[in-house]
Every structure is written in structure tokens, then in C-alpha cells.
Design an enzyme around this catalytic site. Structure first.
Site, PDB file in Angstrom:
ATOM      1  N   HIS A 295       0.833  -1.208   0.000  1.00  0.00           N
ATOM      2  CA  HIS A 295       0.000   0.000   0.000  1.00  0.00           C
ATOM      3  C   HIS A 295       0.866   1.256   0.000  1.00  0.00           C
ATOM      4  CE1 HIS A 295      -2.798  -3.005   2.068  1.00  0.00           C
ATOM      5  NE2 HIS A 295      -3.177  -2.882   0.823  1.00  0.00           N
TER       6      HIS A 295
ATOM      7  N   ASP B 160      -6.077   5.499   0.063  1.00  0.00           N
ATOM      8  CA  ASP B 160      -6.002   4.284  -0.751  1.00  0.00           C
ATOM      9  C   ASP B 160      -7.170   3.347  -0.426  1.00  0.00           C
ATOM     10  OD1 ASP B 160      -5.305   3.011   1.585  1.00  0.00           O
ATOM     11  OD2 ASP B 160      -3.198   2.728   1.062  1.00  0.00           O
TER      12      ASP B 160
ATOM     13  N   GLN C 125      13.058  -5.780  -6.340  1.00  0.00           N
ATOM     14  CA  GLN C 125      12.216  -6.340  -7.411  1.00  0.00           C
ATOM     15  C   GLN C 125      12.191  -5.483  -8.681  1.00  0.00           C
ATOM     16  OE1 GLN C 125       8.619  -8.477  -6.425  1.00  0.00           O
ATOM     17  NE2 GLN C 125       7.465  -7.157  -7.781  1.00  0.00           N
TER      18      GLN C 125
ATOM     19  N   ASN D  28       0.882  -4.176  -7.766  1.00  0.00           N
ATOM     20  CA  ASN D  28       2.165  -3.479  -7.974  1.00  0.00           C
ATOM     21  C   ASN D  28       3.137  -4.375  -8.728  1.00  0.00           C
ATOM     22  OD1 ASN D  28       1.661  -1.021  -6.425  1.00  0.00           O
ATOM     23  ND2 ASN D  28       1.611  -2.395  -4.661  1.00  0.00           N
ATOM     24  N   SER D  29       3.205  -5.631  -8.319  1.00  0.00           N
ATOM     25  CA  SER D  29       4.117  -6.560  -8.999  1.00  0.00           C
ATOM     26  C   SER D  29       3.712  -6.714 -10.461  1.00  0.00           C
ATOM     27  CB  SER D  29       4.091  -7.934  -8.313  1.00  0.00           C
ATOM     28  OG  SER D  29       4.599  -7.823  -7.011  1.00  0.00           O
TER      29      SER D  29
ATOM     30  N   GLU E 191       4.783  -3.745 -12.361  1.00  0.00           N
ATOM     31  CA  GLU E 191       6.248  -3.724 -12.526  1.00  0.00           C
ATOM     32  C   GLU E 191       6.673  -4.714 -13.619  1.00  0.00           C
ATOM     33  OE1 GLU E 191       7.314  -4.429  -8.433  1.00  0.00           O
ATOM     34  OE2 GLU E 191       6.564  -2.462  -7.848  1.00  0.00           O
TER      35      GLU E 191
ATOM     36  N   ALA F  88      -6.496 -11.835  -1.519  1.00  0.00           N
ATOM     37  CA  ALA F  88      -7.104 -10.578  -1.999  1.00  0.00           C
ATOM     38  C   ALA F  88      -7.693 -10.767  -3.402  1.00  0.00           C
ATOM     39  CB  ALA F  88      -6.091  -9.436  -1.928  1.00  0.00           C
TER      40      ALA F  88
ATOM     41  N   GLN G 154      -6.171 -11.248  -6.140  1.00  0.00           N
ATOM     42  CA  GLN G 154      -5.149 -11.778  -7.055  1.00  0.00           C
ATOM     43  C   GLN G 154      -5.682 -12.819  -8.036  1.00  0.00           C
ATOM     44  OE1 GLN G 154      -2.393 -12.838  -4.006  1.00  0.00           O
ATOM     45  NE2 GLN G 154      -2.093 -10.703  -3.437  1.00  0.00           N
TER      46      GLN G 154
END
Ligand code: UDP
Length: 474
Positions: free
Chosen positions: A18, A115, A352, A371-372, A375, A390, A392
Site C-alpha cells: 500500500h 487508498d 524487485q 504493484n508486482s 512492474e 485478496a 489476485q
């Protein structure tokens, strides 16, 4: 036009996943739009890594950061309390700290941005009469589900866990029963009610920033803006600002061991394996994954965390590195020796963004945290989608079936152990066969579309300008 400098306060919920996007948003608004930014960062009890990260991220002092110390919620939870409830409680208990942080500001903010878990700050924004926005750090598709949740709640009889038919979301991809998020599943759990309140609070804000872009989710963005069936309770559609893909930038100051190792490898030959800031696998899954990697004979960098055999989503808030087990205790016997020329195992945390930007990395096995995912996509790296908790599972479905930049196990890892043979097969598909070629090409195209969206005149660039203009004229 009034040119006085705007001041925007942004609040981040506990957890690195977050904090990171909020820092990126703050830096972008400060650097590109000359806005004074104050970030109020609620930290978790395992906060030392967050505080350290905050300091490192703001060495240039572009923005002001006020850490809001964690509040002890242990008396409010027990071992069965789910992660959404815990996150909502952590934020709720931090509200007095946020309120006094805002009250003590000399320059009262011109807007408050929160957020996903910060929507409980609605009353603070109203008390101070500050325009309020949500920074939705996930997909437009998840936002559509949030906005439509009140209808879903009324229309679906019984438990979502028993769903057989897909959930139709007007103007958007339908949600398959297997991809429904955990918080939506069980009406008898407090988590469901916290989730429902969160989605209701969303609709009371003045606008929503989404970390996505038009080329990635054009249809869904269109539905959010104009499909009346999607927002039945709202008189006017919520203003939507797709401003992504925002991700951290970095300067390589020193080439650490991982980067030096990557420097020596062939172009796009390495699979990067990591499950986010708090993702953990079960002991058995860890063993299968290790064997799957070894059997694939594919070179890899794997960020390894000790396994967790409890609730996977609860590992997220408890990933404070206090586990003292060494890797040889939970990886297959001899794995580290047999793979020493084939891969690198990195305990707990790796850089990462730097790794995914490296030209030797050709694939990413990821839990599909947003986020991943961003990226990976902004570096043109295709993925093996391995959802854990979550939203995902939704991200994994979108990446594989809709966008075509990922492969995923036949049955979600949240439901069933993924065996070594299947892992080996997915790695091969992604990294070396013909099928993988089209996935890799799509990922490369997305990288270019992401760059275009953010560059001057691009869709997300324009959206951000529109947001700043709207804040100024409120
Ligand atoms: N991250 C990292 N190194 C790690 C693990 C995670 O830098 O070893 C960063 C990652 O780059 C991303 C964030 O932590 O920016 C994780 O966010 P994400 O939304 O992917 O997942 P979450 O951790 O919230 O589940």
C-alpha cells in the site's frame, strides 16, 4: 487560472504493497505538477522495514512524510480474524492520529487522497471540508466489482462460495466463480461486512484514481464512465481518472549480488520468482515449487520466505522476518547444492523493480499483486500467475484469459497443491516454447503502450492533468 501551489495529503494503509504506490503517486504529483505533497503513512506493527523504506525513498525530500505509528489491535482480533478486517481495524484505530495530523497542518490540504483501505477517512475529509479521492491501486475491473457490489449483495442468494454461474458485471468481463475474492465469499464472516462497507464508502468520494491505463482496460473504463447499469444507485457516474501504470523508478547506485549475477546471464534467460511483500506458500507447496524449478532446468532468481501453513492471507500482515528457520530446513534436501549454478535464492526481500528491469529476466512467477503486475508489464516481462489472496485470482484471470500475457495453473493455488510437473510445464511454456513466444510478444507490446499512456499527451498523462485541474477548481 489560479497558480498558487496546491497542497494534497495522501494517506497510505499499512503494508509495503500500500505504501509503495502512494509514494509513487506523491512523487509524480510533486515532480510533474508542482504540488506540495504530505503523505500520512500508517505503519504496521512490523513497521521497521516500512520506516526504513520511507526514509530511503525520500532522500531528495520531494515530499513531506508523516509516519502514523501503528496502533495495537490485538485486543480486537483473534486467530480467526481475516486480513481485510485487520486492515480496516488498523486504519480505524489510526483515525485520531490522521485527524490530528491534518488539523495541525499550516496549509490545509486542497484535497485528500486515500487508498483502498483508507475510505474510512470520509468523515475526516467532510469535517475539514476537503475534496476527497480514492487512489484505487488495482484494476478497473476490481473497481467495477466494488461499485456493483451492492447489487451483487442483494441479487445473489446464499453464499458466493456456492456460486455455479459467473457473476455478470455490466459492461465488463464476467467474474467466474473460481476467481471470486475471498472477502466476498462468506456473509457470516466480519470480513464480508467490512468489505461491503468499504465498497459503499467508495461511492461517497469525489473521484477515483485508478492505477491502470486505457489500452489495458479500455472497455471496463468505458463501462465505469458511462454504463448506467453498473452504477445504479448513483445520480451521476463517479469521476474516474485512469492514471497508471505508476511504478517506482530507481537509480542503480550499487550493483548488489543479484544484479551482478544477472549481469552475467543471457538475455531474457532468467525466471524471477517472488510472491510480494508478504506472500508465503505452504510447506508442501514450497517443496513442489523447488522441485518444479529444478526439473525445468530453467535458470531462476527466487525470493524465498519461510513457509506458512496457516491462512495465507494472514501471512501478509505477519511477514516481519522473525522466523528464524534457515532455508535448508524447508527446501528439499540437497536443493541448494544441486541448483547452485542454476539459480539464486534470496532470503525474504529483493530489489524487485531493478530485477524486473534487467535484460536477463525473461519471466516472472508472481502472486499477481497489482504493484508486482505493473512492474512486470511495464518491463515487458510475461508472467506465471500464482494468486494467493485478496483480488489476485481476478488479476490472474485477466492476465491470462483477457490480456494474454500470462499462464496459470489449471486449478488455483489457493485451492489445490500445484504439483512439480505442472510447474515445470508452465516454466517451459513461458520461457521457451512457441506458445510462450506470443505471450512474450504481447508483454512487449504492453510495455510500449504503458510508456505511451504516461508520456506527454498520453491517456494517463491527460487524466492526471484533468485530476489536478478538478482539484484546483473545486
Ligand atoms: N517488493 C520488493 N521486493 C520483494 C517483495 C516485494 O521490492 O522482495 C515490492 C514489489 O516490487 C511491489 C511491492 O513490494 O512494489 C508488493 O506489492 P504487490 O501489490 O505486488 O503485492 P503485496 O505485497 O501488496 O501483496
Amino acid at each position: 487560472m489560479d497558480n498558487t501551489q496546491l497542497h494534497v495529503a495522501i494517506v497510505s494503509s499499512p503494508g509495503m504493497g500500500h505504501l509503495i504506490p502512494v509514494l509513487v503517486l506523491g512523487n509524480r504529483l510533486a515532480t510533474n505538477h508542482n504540488i506540495k505533497i504530505t503523505i500520512l503513512a500508517i505503519t504496521t506493527t512490523s513497521s521497521s522495514s516500512e520506516i526504513k523504506f520511507l526514509k530511503q525513498s525520500n532522500e531528495k525530500k520531494t515530499i513531506e512524510i508523516i509516519p502514523i505509528p501503528s496502533v495495537d489491535i490485538s485486543h480486537l482480533i483473534d486467530s480467526t480474524t481475516k486480513v481485510i478486517t485487520q486492515l480496516r481495524l488498523l486504519v480505524r484505530e489510526a483515525l485520531p492520529g490522521i485527524r490530528s495530523g491534518i488539523a495541525s497542518m499550516n496549509h490545509r490540504p486542497d484535497a485528500l487522497i486515500v487508498d483502498i483501505f483508507g475510505t474510512q477517512m470520509l468523515s475526516i475529509a467532510e469535517e475539514f471540508n476537503i475534496p476527497k479521492y480514492v487512489f484505487h491501486t488495482s484494476t478497473a475491473w476490481l473497481l467495477a466489482v466494488f461499485i456493483y457490489q451492492q447489487v451483487i449483495d442483494q441479487e445473489i442468494q446464499g453464499e458466493h462460495v456456492d456460486l455455479k454461474q459467473p457473476l455478470e458485471i455490466p459492461g465488463c468481463k464476467a467474474l467466474q466463480p473460481d476467481d471470486v475474492m475471498d472477502p466476498m465469499m462468506d456473509r457470516n464472516d466480519q470480513q464480508y461486512h467490512e468489505y461491503l462497507k468499504l465498497t459503499m464508502e467508495y461511492t461517497c468520494f469525489d473521484g477515483i484514481l485508478i492505477n491502470t491505463w486505457k489500452d489495458l482496460e479500455g472497455e471496463t473504463i468505458k463501462a465505469l464512465r458511462s454504463n448506467e447499469k453498473l452504477q445504479p444507485g448513483l445520480k451521476v457516474p463517479l469521476p474516474i481518472y485512469p492514471i497508471g501504470p505508476l511504478r517506482r523508478t530507481f537509480e542503480i547506485t550499487e550493483r548488489d549480488e543479484v544484479i551482478q549475477w544477472l549481469d552475467k546471464q543471457n538475455y531474457e534467460s532468467i525466471l524471477f520468482v517472488s510472491f510480494g511483500s508478504g506472500g508465503a506458500l505452504s510447506s508442501q507447496q514450497m517443496i513442489e515449487l523447488a522441485w518444479g524449478l529444478e526439473l525445468s532446468q530453467q535458470k531462476f532468481v527466487w525470493v524465498v520466505r519461510p513457509p506458512s501453513d496457516g491462512d495465507l492471507d494472514n501471512a501478509y500482515l505477519n511477514s516481519n522476518g522473525n522466523d528464524t528457520r534457515v532455508m535448508s530446513e524447508y527446501l528439499p534436501e540437497g536443493f541448494l547444492t544441486r541448483t547452485k549454478d542454476m539459480g539464486l535464492v534470496v532470503p525474504m526481500w529483493a530489489k524487485q523493480v531493478e530485477i524486473l528491469s534487467h535484460s536477463s529476466v525473461g519471466g516472472f512467477m508472481s502472486h499477481c499483486g497489482w504493484n508486482s503486475t505493473i512492474e512486470s508489464l511495464t518491463n515487458g516481462v510475461p508472467m506465471i500467475a500464482w494468486p494467493l489472496y485478496a483480488e489476485q485470482k481476478m488479476n490472474a484471470a485477466m492476465l491470462t484469459e483477457e490480456i494474454g500475457v500470462a499462464v496459470r495453473p489449471d486449478i488455483s493455488p489457493t485451492k489445490k497443491l500445484v504439483k512439480r510437473e505442472e510447474i515445470q510445464g508452465m516454466v517451459r511454456i513461458l520461457m521457451d516454447t512457441k506458445e510462450g513466444k506470443s505471450i512474450r510478444e504481447k508483454a512487449k507490446k504492453l510495455k510500449i503502450s504503458a510508456e505511451n499512456a504516461l508520456s506527454e499527451g498520453g491517456s494517463s498523462y491527460n487524466s492526471m492533468c484533468e485530476l489536478v485541474k478538478d482539484i484546483r477548481t473545486r
